[in-house]
Write a protein that holds these residues in place. Structure first.
Motif, PDB file in Angstrom:
ATOM      1  N   PRO A 130      15.291 -34.186   3.256  1.00  0.00           N
ATOM      2  CA  PRO A 130      14.245 -34.910   2.516  1.00  0.00           C
ATOM      3  C   PRO A 130      12.898 -34.204   2.624  1.00  0.00           C
ATOM      4  O   PRO A 130      12.581 -33.597   3.649  1.00  0.00           O
ATOM      5  N   LEU A 131      12.100 -34.283   1.533  1.00  0.00           N
ATOM      6  CA  LEU A 131      10.755 -33.723   1.580  1.00  0.00           C
ATOM      7  C   LEU A 131       9.874 -34.518   2.536  1.00  0.00           C
ATOM      8  O   LEU A 131       9.034 -33.956   3.241  1.00  0.00           O
ATOM      9  N   LEU A 132      10.053 -35.838   2.537  1.00  0.00           N
ATOM     10  CA  LEU A 132       9.321 -36.718   3.446  1.00  0.00           C
ATOM     11  C   LEU A 132      10.331 -37.523   4.234  1.00  0.00           C
ATOM     12  O   LEU A 132      11.265 -38.091   3.666  1.00  0.00           O
ATOM     13  N   ASP A 133      10.151 -37.583   5.544  1.00  0.00           N
ATOM     14  CA  ASP A 133      11.120 -38.257   6.403  1.00  0.00           C
ATOM     15  C   ASP A 133      10.364 -39.189   7.346  1.00  0.00           C
ATOM     16  O   ASP A 133       9.771 -38.750   8.335  1.00  0.00           O
ATOM     17  N   GLY A 134      10.350 -40.482   7.000  1.00  0.00           N
ATOM     18  CA  GLY A 134       9.665 -41.458   7.854  1.00  0.00           C
ATOM     19  C   GLY A 134       8.169 -41.245   7.933  1.00  0.00           C
ATOM     20  O   GLY A 134       7.560 -41.455   8.983  1.00  0.00           O
ATOM     21  N   ALA A 135       7.564 -40.820   6.819  1.00  0.00           N
ATOM     22  CA  ALA A 135       6.137 -40.502   6.829  1.00  0.00           C
ATOM     23  C   ALA A 135       5.291 -41.766   6.832  1.00  0.00           C
ATOM     24  O   ALA A 135       5.582 -42.731   6.122  1.00  0.00           O
ATOM     25  N   LEU A 185       3.521 -39.878  -5.135  1.00  0.00           N
ATOM     26  CA  LEU A 185       3.917 -41.165  -4.556  1.00  0.00           C
ATOM     27  C   LEU A 185       2.714 -42.107  -4.464  1.00  0.00           C
ATOM     28  O   LEU A 185       2.819 -43.305  -4.721  1.00  0.00           O
ATOM     29  N   VAL A 186       1.561 -41.548  -4.092  1.00  0.00           N
ATOM     30  CA  VAL A 186       0.357 -42.373  -3.955  1.00  0.00           C
ATOM     31  C   VAL A 186      -0.085 -42.916  -5.316  1.00  0.00           C
ATOM     32  O   VAL A 186      -0.507 -44.075  -5.429  1.00  0.00           O
ATOM     33  N   THR A 187       0.027 -42.101  -6.366  1.00  0.00           N
ATOM     34  CA  THR A 187      -0.388 -42.557  -7.699  1.00  0.00           C
ATOM     35  C   THR A 187       0.618 -43.511  -8.322  1.00  0.00           C
ATOM     36  O   THR A 187       0.320 -44.183  -9.315  1.00  0.00           O
ATOM     37  N   GLY A 188       1.832 -43.586  -7.764  1.00  0.00           N
ATOM     38  CA  GLY A 188       2.863 -44.439  -8.339  1.00  0.00           C
ATOM     39  C   GLY A 188       3.716 -43.735  -9.366  1.00  0.00           C
ATOM     40  O   GLY A 188       4.633 -44.330  -9.952  1.00  0.00           O
ATOM     41  N   GLU A 189       3.449 -42.447  -9.604  1.00  0.00           N
ATOM     42  CA  GLU A 189       4.261 -41.688 -10.559  1.00  0.00           C
ATOM     43  C   GLU A 189       5.689 -41.546 -10.065  1.00  0.00           C
ATOM     44  O   GLU A 189       6.627 -41.466 -10.851  1.00  0.00           O
ATOM     45  N   LEU A 190       5.868 -41.507  -8.738  1.00  0.00           N
ATOM     46  CA  LEU A 190       7.195 -41.467  -8.122  1.00  0.00           C
ATOM     47  C   LEU A 190       7.366 -42.686  -7.226  1.00  0.00           C
ATOM     48  O   LEU A 190       6.392 -43.202  -6.668  1.00  0.00           O
ATOM     49  N   GLU A 191       8.607 -43.123  -7.063  1.00  0.00           N
ATOM     50  CA  GLU A 191       8.938 -44.192  -6.144  1.00  0.00           C
ATOM     51  C   GLU A 191       9.642 -43.603  -4.926  1.00  0.00           C
ATOM     52  O   GLU A 191      10.484 -42.696  -5.065  1.00  0.00           O
ATOM     53  N   PRO A 192       9.330 -44.066  -3.719  1.00  0.00           N
ATOM     54  CA  PRO A 192       9.991 -43.516  -2.530  1.00  0.00           C
ATOM     55  C   PRO A 192      11.462 -43.944  -2.471  1.00  0.00           C
ATOM     56  O   PRO A 192      11.831 -45.018  -2.947  1.00  0.00           O
ATOM     57  N   GLU A 252       7.849 -47.852   1.706  1.00  0.00           N
ATOM     58  CA  GLU A 252       7.017 -48.285   0.586  1.00  0.00           C
ATOM     59  C   GLU A 252       5.663 -47.590   0.614  1.00  0.00           C
ATOM     60  O   GLU A 252       5.198 -47.126   1.667  1.00  0.00           O
ATOM     61  N   VAL A 253       5.064 -47.497  -0.558  1.00  0.00           N
ATOM     62  CA  VAL A 253       3.702 -46.998  -0.708  1.00  0.00           C
ATOM     63  C   VAL A 253       2.906 -48.125  -1.357  1.00  0.00           C
ATOM     64  O   VAL A 253       3.258 -48.594  -2.443  1.00  0.00           O
TER      65      VAL A 253
END
Length: 634
Positions: free
Chosen positions: A3-8, A34-41, A45-46
């Motif tokens: 994963p690109l992000l793991d438990g961030a 992810l912060v802008t909401g363009e992607l979902e984790p 959650e973001v």
């Protein structure tokens, strides 16, 4: 797939300016999306508190550039922006009753949305950023286009501003303007940048994305570097201890029948857990391996300009009255505001353009490799492999045949990414691909036009080291202040009025010598034209004199504090220093020849003695220059 992000985990407070660091491909842009909401984790959650406004300055310039600056900024308010654009259009073209009725409907909707308030806000921000509302985007430089996009982000009065490589395409005055604008911004800023001087100036906290883990480092960039070095050393020790213990347990489990019959089941389970932990370990990706293909030495002279100039029209020459000598082995940084003629200067020196006044003499045996700022040498529809190979399976690098795929791995391309079309690669990957292409060509002159855009810090530092070690000539156009400090032996500053001024050292040395960009200077009082004062004043002599300390020589304020004798000596010292430097360079070249010490002893000692004498004279001349400069200014 890892994963690109793991438990961030990340929390940003109002007023913070947080720099997001990490190597190319680690997922920094993904985190912003992810912060802008363009992607979902995929997990977790973001969340952004209700009512909080998030705006972003994207990394790429917009593809559609036939819009005016006003139209671009108005896109921040989609419906209102469209209505304002339609109202302006109808107000210019309305010619019948239907047009007037449409105009009335648009006006009523605008009033319902407080559209005129938004119109005023758009025009106010454009005025603050000194942007002409009617200027079309495709007529603006890259730096001004970035300024328009920042105005679009700021017009919404965001609580959180996201910036992805904000200094790309900006010249130094624009970068410093951006630093000032962000320093006054009351909201929070999360930015991705590899411009170390920008990070040092802006960041109040560093967060780093490394192998899927997001780590926060309180404090400024310098404190982060110290803490990061210590953390990596600690990690290395811990892993070494873990690997030692794992190897010990592996030897134990492989012991003979008797040992296996009596082995402890708890210890076996512990070993299995250690094996699983080792499989999950994510190693740091390797560093790029940059190796310059040497084409053999060029002639000693690269280029010599005498009273040279160039103008597209007679009204305002881009280059005027240039006297400059470029020698083999020089490392030159070229700076100036966008549009000041930096690329034109390169073309003049390298023979791609001929001067419209004066003359330029060029040397022999020149093999030039050119790093293109706009990445024009890459075919976006071809893969990275195809762009580099050009139909071959191997490339020749320093006399060794390398398979293209293996060579690309030196630049951190996995086989999968090597087979990816260039249009699908990140900005950093494209920059690394162009470096791979550049350094596979035999060259004794490297010309790099904005090479630092999109490169991560590790690759930047490696590139710096290679350029410093390169035996040939290096010419760099860059707005990266720290990069110039590390690479350049002297800096050429183009003042935008045709003047080219040289200062020994890097960007910081040019600043210390009083260097200023036109945008930083007040307008000349009493000037009917309103043109700015000459930016080269106080940095060097007239246009383009050879690298020597020339600040104030023979022209500066305070020259009248010296007697005629001392003033004449001060004016003559720069040429004396240049002559000494040139002779010392020749002697060093002789001494470094492989067969130098195979000559008879008298010849060797005579050359070494002259070298010592010339170096002593140079030191005395430099000390005398400093002494006379102090007398002139005191």
């Amino acid at each position: 797939m890892q994963p690109l992000l793991d438990g961030a985990n990340l929390r940003i407070e109002r007023g913070e300016r947080v720099a997001l660091l990490g190597r190319n491909g680690e997922g920094k842009s993904t985190l912003l999306r992810l912060v802008t909401g363009e992607l979902e984790p995929d997990a977790g959650e973001v969340s952004v508190p209700e009512g909080m406004r998030v705006a972003e300055l994207p990394q790429e310039l917009p593809e559609k550039r036939d819009l005016t600056a006003y139209q671009v900024v108005a896109q921040a308010f989609p419906e209102t922006g469209r209505l304002l654009e339609r109202f302006n259009e109808l107000s210019m073209t309305a010619s019948n009753e239907d047009d007037l009725q449409q105009m009335q409907k648009v006006q009523e909707r605008l009033e319902a949305l407080d559209g005129w308030l938004y119109d005023q806000r758009i025009r106010t921000v454009l005025e603050q950023y000194r942007i002409n509302p009617e200027a079309r985007l495709d007529t603006l430089s890259g730096g001004w286009q970035r300024r328009v996009l920042l105005a679009k982000a700021m017009v919404t009065d965001p609580d959180l501003l996201l910036l992805d490589e904000p200094t790309n395409h900006l010249d130094v005055p624009a970068i410093q303007w951006l630093e000032g604008a962000l320093a006054q911004f009351q909201g929070a800023v999360l930015f991705v940048s590899h411009d170390r001087a920008f990070i040092r100036a802006m960041a109040t906290r560093i967060i780093e994305l490394d192998r899927g883990a997001l780590t926060s480092w309180p404090g400024n960039y310098g404190q982060y570097l110290d803490a990061k070095d210590k953390a990596l050393a600690d990690e290395e020790r811990q892993r070494a201890e873990f690997d030692r213990k794992l190897a010990q347990e592996e030897r134990w489990i492989r012991q003979g029948v008797k040992a296996r019959r009596t082995r402890n089941q708890g210890r076996v389970k512990e070993l299995e857990a250690m094996r699983a932990e080792r499989r999950q370990r994510r190693e740091r990706s390797g560093k790029a391996k940059i190796e310059v293909e040497d084409a053999g030495r060029s002639g000693k002279l690269i280029a010599e300009a005498q009273q040279a100039g160039f103008a597209w029209n007679a009204e305002q020459p881009l280059i005027h009255n240039l006297d400059f000598m470029l020698l083999r082995g020089d490392k030159i940084g070229v700076i100036g505001e966008n549009g000041s003629g930096k690329t034109t200067l390169l073309k003049l020196l390298l023979g791609d353009l001929e001067p419209t006044e004066g003359q330029i003499r060029r040397g022999t045996r020149q093999e030039v490799a050119y790093f293109d700022q706009l990445r024009g040498k890459l075919d976006p529809e071809k893969t990275a492999f195809e762009n580099l190979s050009e139909g071959r399976e191997t490339v020749e690098v320093n006399g060794r045949s390398r398979h293209v795929m293996g060579y690309l791995q030196d630049f951190l391309f996995t086989p999968e990414r090597a087979r990816t079309q260039v249009r699908m690669l990140s900005g950093g990957e494209r920059a690394r691909l162009l470096l791979a292409k550049l350094f596979s060509q035999p060259a004794n002159i490297l010309v790099l036009d904005e090479p630092t855009n999109d490169l991560d810090v590790d690759t930047l530092e490696l590139l710096e080291a290679q350029l410093v070690e390169f035996k040939g000539t290096v010419i760099v156009i860059s707005h990266d202040r720290e990069f110039l400090d590390h690479v350049a032996g002297s800096v050429l500053f183009l003042d935008g009025l045709g003047g080219v001024h040289e200062t020994i050292g890097g960007f910081s040395d040019w600043r210390r010598e009083g260097g200023q960009f036109p945008a930083e200077q007040p307008a000349v009082s009493g000037s009917g034209s309103g043109r700015r004062s000459d930016s080269g004043a106080g940095t060097s002599q007239s246009s383009g004199s050879r690298a020597a300390p020339t600040s104030g020589s023979g022209s500066g304020s305070g020259g009248n504090k010296l007697s005629y004798k001392y003033k004449l000596e001060l004016e003559q010292l720069p040429q004396r220093i240049r002559d000494l430097e040139a002779r010392i360079a020749e002697l060093h070249e002789q001494v470094s020849e492989p067969d130098f010490y195979q000559q008879d002893n008298d010849t060797v000692q005579k050359t070494l003695g002259e070298l010592s004498e010339q170096e002593s004279e140079l030191e005395s001349a430099m000390e005398r220059w400093v002494e006379l400069e102090e007398m002139a200014s005191g």
